[in-house]
Design a protein around this motif. Structure first.
Motif, PDB file in Angstrom:
ATOM      1  N   GLY A   1      -8.612  -5.256   4.724  1.00 25.12           N
ATOM      2  CA  GLY A   1      -9.711  -5.001   5.643  1.00 25.12           C
ATOM      3  C   GLY A   1      -9.545  -3.784   6.521  1.00 25.12           C
ATOM      4  N   GLU A   2      -8.483  -2.985   6.314  1.00 27.96           N
ATOM      5  CA  GLU A   2      -8.267  -1.790   7.127  1.00 27.96           C
ATOM      6  C   GLU A   2      -7.271  -0.877   6.423  1.00 27.96           C
ATOM      7  OE1 GLU A   2      -6.430  -2.731  10.824  1.00 27.96           O
ATOM      8  OE2 GLU A   2      -4.750  -3.797   9.907  1.00 27.96           O
TER       9      GLU A   2
ATOM     10  N   LEU B   1       0.827  -1.204   0.000  1.00 32.50           N
ATOM     11  CA  LEU B   1       0.000   0.000   0.000  1.00 32.50           C
ATOM     12  C   LEU B   1       0.864   1.258   0.000  1.00 32.50           C
ATOM     13  CD1 LEU B   1      -2.786  -0.983   2.562  1.00 32.50           C
ATOM     14  CD2 LEU B   1      -3.103  -0.545   0.133  1.00 32.50           C
ATOM     15  N   VAL B   2       1.889   1.266   0.821  1.00 31.83           N
ATOM     16  CA  VAL B   2       2.800   2.415   0.866  1.00 31.83           C
ATOM     17  C   VAL B   2       3.513   2.573  -0.467  1.00 31.83           C
ATOM     18  CG1 VAL B   2       4.837   3.382   1.997  1.00 31.83           C
ATOM     19  CG2 VAL B   2       3.102   2.193   3.356  1.00 31.83           C
TER      20      VAL B   2
ATOM     21  N   SER C   1      -2.389  12.507   1.671  1.00 27.30           N
ATOM     22  CA  SER C   1      -1.643  13.388   0.771  1.00 27.30           C
ATOM     23  C   SER C   1      -1.804  13.034  -0.696  1.00 27.30           C
ATOM     24  CB  SER C   1      -0.155  13.373   1.139  1.00 27.30           C
ATOM     25  OG  SER C   1       0.383  12.082   0.948  1.00 27.30           O
ATOM     26  N   THR C   2      -2.354  11.878  -0.995  1.00 27.71           N
ATOM     27  CA  THR C   2      -2.511  11.464  -2.394  1.00 27.71           C
ATOM     28  C   THR C   2      -3.972  11.362  -2.790  1.00 27.71           C
ATOM     29  OG1 THR C   2      -2.318   9.148  -1.721  1.00 27.71           O
ATOM     30  CG2 THR C   2      -0.318  10.247  -2.482  1.00 27.71           C
ATOM     31  N   ILE C   3      -4.684  10.398  -2.234  1.00 30.61           N
ATOM     32  CA  ILE C   3      -6.065  10.137  -2.650  1.00 30.61           C
ATOM     33  C   ILE C   3      -6.987  11.256  -2.204  1.00 30.61           C
ATOM     34  CG2 ILE C   3      -7.969   8.506  -2.478  1.00 30.61           C
ATOM     35  CD1 ILE C   3      -5.881   6.319  -2.030  1.00 30.61           C
ATOM     36  N   VAL C   4      -6.898  11.651  -0.934  1.00 26.80           N
ATOM     37  CA  VAL C   4      -7.764  12.732  -0.441  1.00 26.80           C
ATOM     38  C   VAL C   4      -7.403  14.047  -1.113  1.00 26.80           C
ATOM     39  CG1 VAL C   4      -8.471  14.031   1.590  1.00 26.80           C
ATOM     40  CG2 VAL C   4      -8.130  11.559   1.758  1.00 26.80           C
TER      41      VAL C   4
ATOM     42  N   LYS D   1      -1.728   5.894   6.303  1.00 19.77           N
ATOM     43  CA  LYS D   1      -2.716   6.968   6.469  1.00 19.77           C
ATOM     44  C   LYS D   1      -2.191   8.310   5.956  1.00 19.77           C
ATOM     45  CE  LYS D   1      -5.928   9.019   9.768  1.00 19.77           C
ATOM     46  NZ  LYS D   1      -5.723  10.374   9.250  1.00 19.77           N
ATOM     47  N   GLU D   2      -0.939   8.645   6.256  1.00 23.92           N
ATOM     48  CA  GLU D   2      -0.403   9.926   5.808  1.00 23.92           C
ATOM     49  C   GLU D   2      -0.335   9.994   4.282  1.00 23.92           C
ATOM     50  OE1 GLU D   2       3.637  12.672   6.318  1.00 23.92           O
ATOM     51  OE2 GLU D   2       3.303  10.920   7.608  1.00 23.92           O
ATOM     52  N   LEU D   3       0.114   8.903   3.670  1.00 22.49           N
ATOM     53  CA  LEU D   3       0.128   8.861   2.210  1.00 22.49           C
ATOM     54  C   LEU D   3      -1.283   8.927   1.644  1.00 22.49           C
ATOM     55  CD1 LEU D   3       2.840   6.206   1.247  1.00 22.49           C
ATOM     56  CD2 LEU D   3       2.737   8.576   0.474  1.00 22.49           C
ATOM     57  N   PHE D   4      -2.224   8.264   2.307  1.00 25.69           N
ATOM     58  CA  PHE D   4      -3.623   8.277   1.881  1.00 25.69           C
ATOM     59  C   PHE D   4      -4.151   9.709   1.850  1.00 25.69           C
ATOM     60  CE2 PHE D   4      -8.178   8.042   2.626  1.00 25.69           C
ATOM     61  CZ  PHE D   4      -8.580   7.036   1.761  1.00 25.69           C
TER      62      PHE D   4
END
Length: 286
Positions: A252-253, A220-221, A264-267, A259-262
């Motif tokens: 599943g989580e 994921l990272v 800064s990228t997707i959000v 979370k930080e990458l999530f």
């Protein structure tokens, strides 16, 4: 009959038998007018790989892989599928010289060598350089070859699941458009992007379902960092996002390390849409 004989020998027959069988397959079967014979030839090549490729040196594996790539232009779907599987199996064997069987008979035989650059020559380049009426067929065939290759290196040759990230990066690079060669194909825009998406999506189960939980977290990272890259293309983003979605569903989580990458990228990717909506009606969208 030849396929069953090769399979039953397990790589322990005399070298002359394998040499003659390989000659028969490459000089007669894979180019036969009958599609049934061509399918049989492809299956025999796959069996050669599965029993350790006795009497097949780097040159023979290289030539066999080239035969398989060419056969992906065959008008018969069953033939293309058979050669796709053979190609993936042969490349996996070529990258694992320790698994190659030394033939019986008078020697000495040269030591087995690793097939260097095989993935680039027989998977990446044919995918990006192909053109003409069989473009879609060849790319679908290479897609299947990737899947069979990944299956073999993980399940047959027991490579660690962490290596699959390296292969995922090679697949992502294949999604980078080469406008100097594929300009005509790129003119179809969404058609090509849609095919690239199908290409990478078809690898999702082969990649993520074979990963342990720690490796999935690292994967994921890895994908998030690909999205942060300054030279990532739209088709690469689509592939990465779809694979992120699949991996998150499998895991599943959302891991803390992601979370930080999530954010800064997707959000962050949604911010232009938010601003546009706010400017149009003065309201913040949900």
């Amino acid at each position: 009959m030849l396929e069953k004989a090769l399979e039953g020998s397990g790589g322990s027959a005399a070298s002359t038998a394998y040499t003659e069988a390989f000659r028969l397959i490459t000089r007669i079967a894979i180019g036969d007018k009958s599609f049934v014979v061509r399918i049989a030839g492809a299956r025999c090549l796959k069996v050669f790989a599965s029993i350790g490729g006795p009497c097949l040196g780097v040159g023979e594996i290289e030539n066999s892989a080239s035969y398989c790539v060419k056969a992906l232009e065959d008008p018969v779907l069953l033939v293309r599928d058979a050669f796709s599987e053979a190609l993936g199996s042969l490349l996996a064997l070529g990258m694992n010289p320790e698994a190659q069987v030394q033939p019986r008979g008078k020697g000495p035989f040269p030591p087995a060598k690793k097939l260097e650059g095989g993935l680039q020559r027989h998977l990446a380049l044919p995918f990006t350089k192909v053109s003409g009426t069989r473009l879609k067929d060849v790319r679908i065939g290479i897609t299947l070859s990737w899947v069979y290759f990944l299956q073999a290196i993980r399940l047959k040759y027991l490579h660690p699941d962490s290596e699959l990230q390296q292969y995922a990066l090679q697949v992502m690079e294949m999604l980078r458009p080469d406008t100097s060669v594929d300009a005509h194909a790129l003119a179809f825009g969404f058609v090509i992007v849609g095919f690239w998406l199908a290409f990478f999506t078809s690898l999702e189960w082969a990649v993520t379902d074979q990963m342990t939980e720690p490796t999935q977290r690292g994967f994921l990272v890895f994908l998030g960092k690909q999205l942060e890259s300054s030279d990532v293309t739209p088709s690469m983003k689509i592939a990465a996002l779809r694979t992120l979605s699949y991996t998150l569903k499998t895991l599943g989580e959302v891991p803390l390390e992601f979370k930080e990458l999530f954010d800064s990228t997707i959000v962050a990717a949604e911010h232009p849409l938010v601003l546009s909506s706010c400017q149009s009606d003065g309201k913040v969208p949900t």
